[in-house]
Design an enzyme around this catalytic site. Structure first.
Site, mmCIF file in Angstrom:
data_model
loop_
_atom_site.group_PDB
_atom_site.id
_atom_site.type_symbol
_atom_site.label_atom_id
_atom_site.label_comp_id
_atom_site.label_asym_id
_atom_site.label_seq_id
_atom_site.Cartn_x
_atom_site.Cartn_y
_atom_site.Cartn_z
ATOM 1 N N GLU A 196 0.838 -1.196 0.000
ATOM 2 C CA GLU A 196 0.000 0.000 0.000
ATOM 3 C C GLU A 196 0.872 1.245 0.000
ATOM 4 O O GLU A 196 1.788 1.366 0.816
ATOM 5 C CB GLU A 196 -0.894 0.009 1.256
ATOM 6 C CG GLU A 196 -1.853 -1.157 1.307
ATOM 7 C CD GLU A 196 -2.778 -1.108 2.513
ATOM 8 O OE1 GLU A 196 -2.778 -0.101 3.262
ATOM 9 O OE2 GLU A 196 -3.515 -2.082 2.717
ATOM 10 N N GLU B 150 -8.618 1.462 -4.510
ATOM 11 C CA GLU B 150 -9.735 1.184 -3.595
ATOM 12 C C GLU B 150 -10.444 2.477 -3.233
ATOM 13 O O GLU B 150 -9.800 3.457 -2.806
ATOM 14 C CB GLU B 150 -9.199 0.501 -2.323
ATOM 15 C CG GLU B 150 -10.298 0.262 -1.290
ATOM 16 C CD GLU B 150 -9.925 -0.705 -0.173
ATOM 17 O OE1 GLU B 150 -8.822 -1.298 -0.210
ATOM 18 O OE2 GLU B 150 -10.755 -0.862 0.743
#
Ligand code: KIV
Length: 263
Positions: A113, A180
């Site tokens: 991430e 996302e």
């Protein structure tokens, strides 16, 4: 036939859509991979859906290796993508050691991430034989920075930064992007401008791939489901049918629908 990253990229370049679902054990890995899913994500979401924690932050490398091994044991030919957990890639040397452990546990690529700051890490991973997926937008390991699980990239400067970060990691050698909870228009721009396959979750219809947490799309658990989730079990008789429906709906463009998108 087993999926490999090169062949998957060729299919995507020809305009095919692809699918990804999470699995954390061999039974789910078998179920997901034998019903047409291209990528199994051993997600650190296991902290929430398997361990019952509030976030993904408590998940350790030991947890990720254990679950990656279990998934690899049950996998019937999908690509296995393993999450690098919180604080397992804070510098290049640490990332290399930990990515190596996940690959040895059975992963085919790792997911991290972040944004542009990952560029050197991504390059080093690739040099050492580790393909990577960079997860942007709502990155759950940063929930304490974001102040909650919120849509990201709605402000113009944040959107421009995300686009620039996507270019940077693509140039550094990332193989896949995952977006996302971003506005669909932003995801569309990234797909159009950046030369990488993009997997979306709450990112609209423009991304070539879609991912969901398997427990969510099978309607499991009593927690409130995010807007981007569809319960495929509601219209199917068995988990296998629900997964096949997810795959066909992604491929024919009927999932996600407008109700699953953010603006
Ligand atoms: O950990 C996970 O399951 C994920 C998905 C929500 C993309 O990162």
């Amino acid at each position: 036939m087993a999926v490999n990253l090169h062949k998957l990229k060729e299919r995507i370049a020809e305009g095919e859509r692809f699918t990804c679902l999470t699995a954390y054990d061999s039974t789910f890995a078998d179920l997901v991979s034998s019903n047409g899913v291209d990528i199994i994500l051993v997600g650190d979401s296991l902290g929430m859906v398997v361990q019952g924690k509030e976030s993904t932050l408590p998940v350790t490398m030991q947890d990720m290796c254990y679950h990656t091994q279990a998934v690899a044991n049950g996998n019937q030919g999908a690509l296995v993508m393993a999450d690098m957990p919180f604080m397992s890639y804070q510098d290049e040397a640490t990332a290399l050691i930990n990515a190596g452990k996940l690959m040895q546990a059975g992963a085919n690529l790792v997911k991290l991430e972040g944004g542009a700051w990952l560029a050197d890490t991504v390059t080093q991973l690739r040099r050492n034989g580790v393909p990577s997926c960079v997860h942007m937008g709502l990155t759950p390991q940063s929930v304490n920075v974001f102040g909650g699980f919120r849509v990201q990239g709605r402000q113009r400067d944040a959107a421009e930064r995300m686009i620039s970060d996507a270019h940077t990691v693509a140039e550094a050698g990332a193989d896949i992007l995952l977006l996302e909870c971003v506005p669909s228009a932003l995801a569309k721009r990234i797909v159009e401008e950046v030369n990488l396959p993009v997997i979306g979750i709450g990112a609209g219809t423009a991304t070539q791939g879609q991912v969901l947490v398997s427990y969510d799309m099978l309607g499991l658990g009593s927690h409130r489901k995010p807007k981007f989730v569809k319960d495929f079990m509601a219209e199917c008789d068995t988990p296998a049918q629900a997964i096949q429906k997810f795959v066909s709906d992604v491929k024919n463009g009927s999932f996600p629908a407008a109700e699953h998108e953010f603006s």
